[in-house]
Scaffold this motif. Structure first.
Motif, PDB file in Angstrom:
ATOM      1  N   UNK A 188       0.839  -1.195   0.000  1.00 36.71           N
ATOM      2  CA  UNK A 188       0.000   0.000   0.000  1.00 36.71           C
ATOM      3  C   UNK A 188       0.883   1.257   0.000  1.00 36.71           C
ATOM      4  N   UNK A 189       2.002   1.194   0.707  1.00 37.50           N
ATOM      5  CA  UNK A 189       2.907   2.357   0.772  1.00 37.50           C
ATOM      6  C   UNK A 189       3.588   2.638  -0.564  1.00 37.50           C
ATOM      7  N   UNK A 190       3.633   1.650  -1.463  1.00 38.37           N
ATOM      8  CA  UNK A 190       4.208   1.880  -2.793  1.00 38.37           C
ATOM      9  C   UNK A 190       3.494   3.043  -3.470  1.00 38.37           C
ATOM     10  N   UNK A 191       2.162   3.028  -3.406  1.00 40.51           N
ATOM     11  CA  UNK A 191       1.390   4.086  -4.060  1.00 40.51           C
ATOM     12  C   UNK A 191       1.667   5.450  -3.429  1.00 40.51           C
ATOM     13  N   UNK A 192       1.819   5.471  -2.106  1.00 38.41           N
ATOM     14  CA  UNK A 192       2.128   6.734  -1.428  1.00 38.41           C
ATOM     15  C   UNK A 192       3.487   7.269  -1.876  1.00 38.41           C
ATOM     16  N   UNK A 211       3.576  -0.951 -13.262  1.00 38.14           N
ATOM     17  CA  UNK A 211       2.541  -1.141 -12.238  1.00 38.14           C
ATOM     18  C   UNK A 211       1.263  -1.733 -12.827  1.00 38.14           C
ATOM     19  N   UNK A 212       0.912  -1.344 -14.056  1.00 38.01           N
ATOM     20  CA  UNK A 212      -0.279  -1.921 -14.698  1.00 38.01           C
ATOM     21  C   UNK A 212      -0.087  -3.418 -14.939  1.00 38.01           C
ATOM     22  N   UNK A 213       1.089  -3.814 -15.400  1.00 34.63           N
ATOM     23  CA  UNK A 213       1.377  -5.236 -15.607  1.00 34.63           C
ATOM     24  C   UNK A 213       1.381  -5.978 -14.269  1.00 34.63           C
ATOM     25  N   UNK A 214       1.899  -5.335 -13.230  1.00 32.74           N
ATOM     26  CA  UNK A 214       1.903  -5.958 -11.899  1.00 32.74           C
ATOM     27  C   UNK A 214       0.481  -6.217 -11.409  1.00 32.74           C
ATOM     28  N   UNK A 215      -0.449  -5.300 -11.696  1.00 30.04           N
ATOM     29  CA  UNK A 215      -1.857  -5.524 -11.335  1.00 30.04           C
ATOM     30  C   UNK A 215      -2.378  -6.764 -12.046  1.00 30.04           C
ATOM     31  N   UNK A 216      -2.149  -6.855 -13.353  1.00 31.25           N
ATOM     32  CA  UNK A 216      -2.639  -7.998 -14.127  1.00 31.25           C
ATOM     33  C   UNK A 216      -2.030  -9.314 -13.648  1.00 31.25           C
ATOM     34  N   UNK A 217      -0.737  -9.315 -13.372  1.00 32.25           N
ATOM     35  CA  UNK A 217      -0.080 -10.537 -12.901  1.00 32.25           C
ATOM     36  C   UNK A 217      -0.604 -10.957 -11.528  1.00 32.25           C
ATOM     37  N   UNK A 251      -2.656  -1.252  -8.090  1.00 29.47           N
ATOM     38  CA  UNK A 251      -3.641  -0.446  -8.808  1.00 29.47           C
ATOM     39  C   UNK A 251      -3.539   1.028  -8.403  1.00 29.47           C
ATOM     40  N   UNK A 252      -3.426   1.283  -7.109  1.00 28.22           N
ATOM     41  CA  UNK A 252      -3.246   2.668  -6.634  1.00 28.22           C
ATOM     42  C   UNK A 252      -1.954   3.262  -7.189  1.00 28.22           C
ATOM     43  N   UNK A 253      -0.874   2.450  -7.219  1.00 25.28           N
ATOM     44  CA  UNK A 253       0.402   2.928  -7.754  1.00 25.28           C
ATOM     45  C   UNK A 253       0.284   3.236  -9.242  1.00 25.28           C
ATOM     46  N   UNK A 254      -0.508   2.446  -9.975  1.00 29.79           N
ATOM     47  CA  UNK A 254      -0.717   2.711 -11.398  1.00 29.79           C
ATOM     48  C   UNK A 254      -1.418   4.047 -11.594  1.00 29.79           C
TER      49      UNK A 254
END
Length: 197
Positions: free
Chosen positions: A85-89, A126-132, A164-167
């Motif tokens: 979660x902190x990644x997005x922050x 980050x978008x690819x990470x969401x899909x994976x 997703x938040x990071x994307x």
């Protein structure tokens, strides 16, 4: 006592630290909680839950001499949740580690192109990470946690939400860099503190 010009000078916004008589004066900056958004508060909540879990583990092990078996696994999952979660922050505030040395030796146009490429690669990553992560959730849908009888997809879901938040934050940072005409990679001396909502 005479002061030479420039001595004890501080930025005008912070006020003088020492007065003419040498007394120390300091004021705290105002606290503004309005700059924090969902992912900031969620990562803080997971961090405090992690702290409480580790304290409970410590207390049961050393004070009661009867360690709670579930705390180690749950602490691991709470650490994962805090991190993802902190990644997005971090993305929102452009606080990830980056190397800006190359941008000092290449022409400005090349630096701008590279910076834009970095922004686009970050969004794609980050978008690819969401899909994976979503694919992993589908494959692991029947997997349970080791000690607690809960599905592992809770943890994978939190990771997917963090990605997703990071994307979304990466897209916002990319757009903001494009509008501004430079990123912090190109001009690290400019501390970019705009709050992206």
């Amino acid at each position: 006592m005479t002061h030479t010009e420039g001595q004890n000078e501080v930025p005008p916004s912070s006020g003088p630290v020492l007065d003419d008589e040498g007394h120390f004066h300091a004021t705290d900056a105002p606290i503004d909680l309005g700059e924090y958004v969902l992912e900031d508060w969620l990562s803080l909540a997971f961090f405090w839950l992690l702290g409480a879990c580790v304290f409970y583990q410590f207390f049961t092990r050393y004070a009661l001499n009867d360690s709670a078996a579930w705390t180690e696994e749950i602490a691991r999952y709470l650490l994962i949740a805090t991190t993802f979660i902190a990644i997005a922050a971090s993305v929102r505030r452009t606080r990830h580690i980056h190397v800006d040395f190359l941008y000092r030796i290449v022409p400005a146009r090349v630096g701008r192109t590279l910076s834009t490429l970095v922004d686009l690669v970050r969004v794609a990553f980050f978008a690819i990470a969401v899909l994976l992560t979503l694919q992993m959730m589908q494959r692991m849908e029947h997997l349970q946690m080791t000690i607690i009888d809960l599905p592992m997809n809770i943890i994978y879901g939190i990771c997917a939400f963090g990605f997703l938040c990071a994307t979304v934050r990466s897209i916002q940072v990319t757009v903001e860099n494009w509008r501004r005409g430079f990123s912090i990679l190109e001009r690290p001396e400019h501390e970019i503190e705009e709050v992206i909502e």
